[in-house]
Design a protein around this motif. Structure first.
Motif, PDB file in Angstrom:
ATOM      1  N   ALA A  81       0.856  -1.189   0.000  1.00 63.37           N
ATOM      2  CA  ALA A  81       0.000   0.000   0.000  1.00 63.37           C
ATOM      3  C   ALA A  81       0.888   1.233   0.000  1.00 63.37           C
ATOM      4  O   ALA A  81       1.921   1.261   0.684  1.00 63.37           O
ATOM      5  CB  ALA A  81      -0.919   0.013   1.220  1.00 63.37           C
ATOM      6  N   LEU A  82       0.522   2.216  -0.774  1.00 65.91           N
ATOM      7  CA  LEU A  82       1.202   3.514  -0.726  1.00 65.91           C
ATOM      8  C   LEU A  82       0.246   4.531  -0.130  1.00 65.91           C
ATOM      9  O   LEU A  82      -0.836   4.772  -0.677  1.00 65.91           O
ATOM     10  CB  LEU A  82       1.638   3.972  -2.112  1.00 65.91           C
ATOM     11  N   VAL A  83       0.644   5.100   0.984  1.00 67.04           N
ATOM     12  CA  VAL A  83      -0.128   6.157   1.629  1.00 67.04           C
ATOM     13  C   VAL A  83       0.531   7.487   1.286  1.00 67.04           C
ATOM     14  O   VAL A  83       1.718   7.690   1.554  1.00 67.04           O
ATOM     15  CB  VAL A  83      -0.172   5.969   3.157  1.00 67.04           C
ATOM     16  N   ASP A  84      -0.217   8.374   0.682  1.00 66.07           N
ATOM     17  CA  ASP A  84       0.311   9.661   0.226  1.00 66.07           C
ATOM     18  C   ASP A  84      -0.523  10.781   0.835  1.00 66.07           C
ATOM     19  O   ASP A  84      -1.753  10.784   0.727  1.00 66.07           O
ATOM     20  CB  ASP A  84       0.250   9.728  -1.306  1.00 66.07           C
ATOM     21  N   CYS A  85       0.144  11.710   1.495  1.00 64.97           N
ATOM     22  CA  CYS A  85      -0.556  12.856   2.101  1.00 64.97           C
ATOM     23  C   CYS A  85      -1.023  13.802   0.997  1.00 64.97           C
ATOM     24  O   CYS A  85      -0.246  14.165   0.110  1.00 64.97           O
ATOM     25  CB  CYS A  85       0.365  13.600   3.067  1.00 64.97           C
ATOM     26  N   ASN A  86      -2.270  14.208   1.054  1.00 63.75           N
ATOM     27  CA  ASN A  86      -2.841  15.069   0.024  1.00 63.75           C
ATOM     28  C   ASN A  86      -2.377  16.508   0.200  1.00 63.75           C
ATOM     29  O   ASN A  86      -2.560  17.099   1.274  1.00 63.75           O
ATOM     30  CB  ASN A  86      -4.376  15.023   0.074  1.00 63.75           C
ATOM     31  N   ASN A  87      -1.772  17.074  -0.861  1.00 62.75           N
ATOM     32  CA  ASN A  87      -1.351  18.489  -0.836  1.00 62.75           C
ATOM     33  C   ASN A  87      -0.643  18.799   0.485  1.00 62.75           C
ATOM     34  O   ASN A  87      -1.034  19.719   1.212  1.00 62.75           O
ATOM     35  CB  ASN A  87      -2.558  19.408  -1.019  1.00 62.75           C
ATOM     36  N   PHE A  88       0.404  18.031   0.781  1.00 62.06           N
ATOM     37  CA  PHE A  88       0.929  17.949   2.145  1.00 62.06           C
ATOM     38  C   PHE A  88       1.296  19.303   2.745  1.00 62.06           C
ATOM     39  O   PHE A  88       0.867  19.638   3.854  1.00 62.06           O
ATOM     40  CB  PHE A  88       2.136  17.011   2.182  1.00 62.06           C
TER      41      PHE A  88
ATOM     42  N   PHE B 267       5.246   3.571   2.091  1.00 62.70           N
ATOM     43  CA  PHE B 267       4.808   2.248   1.653  1.00 62.70           C
ATOM     44  C   PHE B 267       4.547   1.375   2.878  1.00 62.70           C
ATOM     45  O   PHE B 267       5.322   1.395   3.843  1.00 62.70           O
ATOM     46  CB  PHE B 267       5.877   1.575   0.786  1.00 62.70           C
ATOM     47  N   LEU B 268       3.464   0.602   2.836  1.00 67.89           N
ATOM     48  CA  LEU B 268       3.132  -0.338   3.898  1.00 67.89           C
ATOM     49  C   LEU B 268       3.143  -1.756   3.348  1.00 67.89           C
ATOM     50  O   LEU B 268       2.720  -1.991   2.217  1.00 67.89           O
ATOM     51  CB  LEU B 268       1.742  -0.041   4.487  1.00 67.89           C
ATOM     52  N   ASP B 269       3.612  -2.692   4.150  1.00 65.13           N
ATOM     53  CA  ASP B 269       3.536  -4.112   3.815  1.00 65.13           C
ATOM     54  C   ASP B 269       2.252  -4.656   4.425  1.00 65.13           C
ATOM     55  O   ASP B 269       2.118  -4.730   5.646  1.00 65.13           O
ATOM     56  CB  ASP B 269       4.762  -4.822   4.389  1.00 65.13           C
ATOM     57  N   LEU B 270       1.299  -5.035   3.569  1.00 69.98           N
ATOM     58  CA  LEU B 270       0.007  -5.510   4.058  1.00 69.98           C
ATOM     59  C   LEU B 270      -0.111  -7.036   4.013  1.00 69.98           C
ATOM     60  O   LEU B 270      -1.195  -7.574   4.235  1.00 69.98           O
ATOM     61  CB  LEU B 270      -1.131  -4.884   3.241  1.00 69.98           C
ATOM     62  N   ASP B 271       0.990  -7.720   3.738  1.00 70.72           N
ATOM     63  CA  ASP B 271       0.967  -9.181   3.752  1.00 70.72           C
ATOM     64  C   ASP B 271       0.675  -9.699   5.158  1.00 70.72           C
ATOM     65  O   ASP B 271       1.150  -9.146   6.154  1.00 70.72           O
ATOM     66  CB  ASP B 271       2.324  -9.741   3.297  1.00 70.72           C
TER      67      ASP B 271
ATOM     68  N   TYR C 133      -6.369  10.982   9.646  1.00 75.76           N
ATOM     69  CA  TYR C 133      -6.891  12.355   9.665  1.00 75.76           C
ATOM     70  C   TYR C 133      -7.304  12.766  11.078  1.00 75.76           C
ATOM     71  O   TYR C 133      -7.045  13.894  11.520  1.00 75.76           O
ATOM     72  CB  TYR C 133      -8.072  12.481   8.707  1.00 75.76           C
ATOM     73  N   GLN C 134      -7.917  11.840  11.798  1.00 74.51           N
ATOM     74  CA  GLN C 134      -8.366  12.160  13.159  1.00 74.51           C
ATOM     75  C   GLN C 134      -7.186  12.418  14.087  1.00 74.51           C
ATOM     76  O   GLN C 134      -7.228  13.330  14.914  1.00 74.51           O
ATOM     77  CB  GLN C 134      -9.208  11.005  13.701  1.00 74.51           C
ATOM     78  N   TRP C 135      -6.135  11.631  13.947  1.00 74.80           N
ATOM     79  CA  TRP C 135      -5.008  11.738  14.876  1.00 74.80           C
ATOM     80  C   TRP C 135      -3.996  12.823  14.497  1.00 74.80           C
ATOM     81  O   TRP C 135      -3.324  13.378  15.364  1.00 74.80           O
ATOM     82  CB  TRP C 135      -4.278  10.395  14.961  1.00 74.80           C
ATOM     83  N   THR C 136      -3.868  13.102  13.194  1.00 76.86           N
ATOM     84  CA  THR C 136      -2.843  14.062  12.768  1.00 76.86           C
ATOM     85  C   THR C 136      -3.409  15.290  12.061  1.00 76.86           C
ATOM     86  O   THR C 136      -2.710  16.297  11.919  1.00 76.86           O
ATOM     87  CB  THR C 136      -1.838  13.392  11.808  1.00 76.86           C
ATOM     88  N   GLY C 137      -4.649  15.201  11.571  1.00 79.52           N
ATOM     89  CA  GLY C 137      -5.236  16.316  10.844  1.00 79.52           C
ATOM     90  C   GLY C 137      -4.834  16.388   9.384  1.00 79.52           C
ATOM     91  O   GLY C 137      -5.187  17.338   8.680  1.00 79.52           O
ATOM     92  N   ILE C 138      -4.103  15.373   8.895  1.00 78.91           N
ATOM     93  CA  ILE C 138      -3.629  15.374   7.511  1.00 78.91           C
ATOM     94  C   ILE C 138      -4.435  14.382   6.682  1.00 78.91           C
ATOM     95  O   ILE C 138      -4.476  13.192   7.005  1.00 78.91           O
ATOM     96  CB  ILE C 138      -2.128  15.004   7.447  1.00 78.91           C
ATOM     97  N   PRO C 139      -5.076  14.826   5.594  1.00 78.27           N
ATOM     98  CA  PRO C 139      -5.814  13.897   4.717  1.00 78.27           C
ATOM     99  C   PRO C 139      -4.844  13.089   3.862  1.00 78.27           C
ATOM    100  O   PRO C 139      -3.823  13.614   3.401  1.00 78.27           O
ATOM    101  CB  PRO C 139      -6.668  14.832   3.855  1.00 78.27           C
ATOM    102  N   VAL C 140      -5.156  11.818   3.651  1.00 76.10           N
ATOM    103  CA  VAL C 140      -4.298  10.949   2.849  1.00 76.10           C
ATOM    104  C   VAL C 140      -5.132  10.166   1.849  1.00 76.10           C
ATOM    105  O   VAL C 140      -6.346  10.021   2.006  1.00 76.10           O
ATOM    106  CB  VAL C 140      -3.492   9.958   3.727  1.00 76.10           C
ATOM    107  N   SER C 141      -4.461   9.673   0.815  1.00 77.83           N
ATOM    108  CA  SER C 141      -5.045   8.721  -0.126  1.00 77.83           C
ATOM    109  C   SER C 141      -4.204   7.456  -0.096  1.00 77.83           C
ATOM    110  O   SER C 141      -3.000   7.504   0.156  1.00 77.83           O
ATOM    111  CB  SER C 141      -5.066   9.297  -1.544  1.00 77.83           C
ATOM    112  N   ILE C 142      -4.840   6.298  -0.364  1.00 77.53           N
ATOM    113  CA  ILE C 142      -4.147   5.017  -0.257  1.00 77.53           C
ATOM    114  C   ILE C 142      -4.387   4.200  -1.524  1.00 77.53           C
ATOM    115  O   ILE C 142      -5.531   4.006  -1.947  1.00 77.53           O
ATOM    116  CB  ILE C 142      -4.619   4.217   0.968  1.00 77.53           C
ATOM    117  N   GLY C 143      -3.290   3.736  -2.113  1.00 78.12           N
ATOM    118  CA  GLY C 143      -3.353   2.838  -3.259  1.00 78.12           C
ATOM    119  C   GLY C 143      -2.761   1.496  -2.893  1.00 78.12           C
ATOM    120  O   GLY C 143      -1.726   1.425  -2.239  1.00 78.12           O
TER     121      GLY C 143
END
Length: 423
Positions: free
Chosen positions: A5-12, A106-110, A129-139
């Motif tokens: 999984a790739l977690v990317d912060c939106n418009n960081f 990157f996360l290892d989801l195996d 988002y709740q814990w840090t206030g930063i919106p993210v997208s995940i692929g």
């Protein structure tokens, strides 16, 4: 089958600026490069009004005024601290992770043991988002390249809800490849994308179905690995232990051009101290260094000059005293008067782990460890960077960067903590 999984912060950077300034919500926000030069980050609202990435501030003044765009100077202390919080939170939720950049992980989801990865990632997204206030997208994908591709689509799709899983929906991969321009594929740079487009390969699907021999001939093994990853074959494993750096650099453009040698010297001394601090924080030592100074290449009316010089250290070191002393000698050697200097930098080379270099007979005499650097690092870590310095640079800084719209360092300076009134 692997699952990344790739977690990317939106418009960081823009999201960080909004974090402690709720008045910026739904308002266009841009973040500028050093010296408030060009746009390096934009909120969605800023993109919608037509502000381009890399646009110089003076060229978008009309758009800024017409649409009430909030203009922010880059605040890397704030961004770095928020990034660390996001990455720590993400890493605590996965078996292993790789921090790829300041806003990507990157996360290892195996072997995660959850029945529905999309639901799990949606929950992780909300929790981040709740814990840090930063919106993210995940692929999610079977390779890191496919996870990157899925993340890009998750950001653009209103129906996806910020998460797309290509690993467990292989029937979506063909459509995803066709929707992705070749220039947006991870690992395909501008030069390669231009070459591929000239040959009719305009999408990721075109590239993934090209012949291996042709790709190897034109793009080498790196390009071939990218194509294989698009086909679902793992070529890039998760790197949960980052590779040690071979070099480190500290450079800045000046707020204004300077001709005074003492001012250039002061800038070089500060950059040298910062570079030495970076090396110590990685528990490394440097075997050599290079410094450079250059004029403003965009000023056609001024004479142009670019100078550099280098030197080896007698023994590998991270001691700021040895590094700044060598920098002074190099600057003295290369200095030329009569030019308006715009940028300077320090590059520490031949980095190695502390204690790994074979000692010489005179190490203990030439480089005694008196604990000063450790004490300085501890004080600066507790009270903020720059609290203690060597005192080599003067206080009059004509070369300091312009940061006219700098937000407070809400999370790293006591004086900038948000205060709340009750009643």
């Amino acid at each position: 089958m692997a699952t990344f999984a790739l977690v990317d912060c939106n418009n960081f950077y823009a999201s960080c600026e909004r974090l402690f300034r709720p008045n910026l919500k739904n308002q266009p926000v841009v973040v500028l490069s050093n010296n408030d030069g060009c746009v390096i980050a934009r909120s969605q609202e800023a993109k919608a009004v037509g502000i381009a990435m890399g646009a110089p501030l003076f060229k978008i003044r009309t758009l800024v005024e017409e649409h009430g765009v909030a203009v922010c100077s880059s605040n890397y202390a704030l961004y770095g601290d928020i990034s660390e919080r996001v990455m720590t939170m993400l890493g605590s939720n996965a078996p292993s992770h790789e921090v790829y950049s300041i806003d990507e992980c990157f996360l290892d989801l195996d072997n995660l043991g959850v029945p529905d990865l999309t639901a799990w990632c949606s929950s992780l997204r909300q929790r981040t988002y709740q814990w840090t206030g930063i919106p993210v997208s995940i692929g999610i994908g079977g390779t890191k390249t496919l996870a990157k591709l899925a993340n890009r689509l998750a950001k653009k799709s209103a129906k996806a809800g910020g998460v797309i899983d290509l690993a467990h929906h292989p029937e979506w991969i063909d459509t995803a490849l066709r929707k992705t321009p070749i220039g947006d594929v991870w690992g395909v740079g501008r030069r390669w994308s231009q070459m591929l487009e000239e040959r009719g390969m305009v999408t990721a699907h075109d590239f993934a179905h090209a012949q291996d021999g042709w790709i190897r001939q034109k793009m080498g093994v790196v390009g071939l690995r990218t194509a294989h990853e698009l086909r679902g074959y793992i070529c890039h494993a998760l790197e949960d232990q980052p590779q040690p750096k071979q070099t480190t650099c500290c450079s800045r453009s000046f707020g204004a051009t300077i001709t005074d040698k003492s001012q250039v010297h002061d800038a070089v001394m500060q950059f040298a101290e910062r570079a030495a601090e970076k090396v110590r924080s990685a528990d490394q030592v440097a075997g050599a260094m290079q410094i450079f100074i250059r004029t403003d290449p965009f000023n056609a009316n001024a004479p142009q000059k670019s100078l550099s010089g280098s030197a080896n250290f007698p023994q590998p070191t991270s001691d700021a005293r040895a590094i700044t002393g060598t920098a002074t000698r190099i600057l003295e050697r290369i200095w030329r008067a009569g030019y308006a200097w715009k940028k300077a930098g320090i590059l520490l080379l031949d980095l190695s782990a502390k204690g790994s270099a074979p000692p010489s007979l005179f190490d203990a005499i030439a480089s005694p460890d008196d604990g000063l650097m450790t004490a300085m690092d501890q004080i600066n870590a507790k009270y903020g960077r720059g609290s203690v310095k060597l005192g080599l640079a003067g206080k009059d800084r004509d070369w300091s960067m312009r940061r006219e719209n700098l937000s407070p360092s809400f999370t790293t300076k006591w004086a900038d903590l948000v205060s709340v009134r009750v009643g």
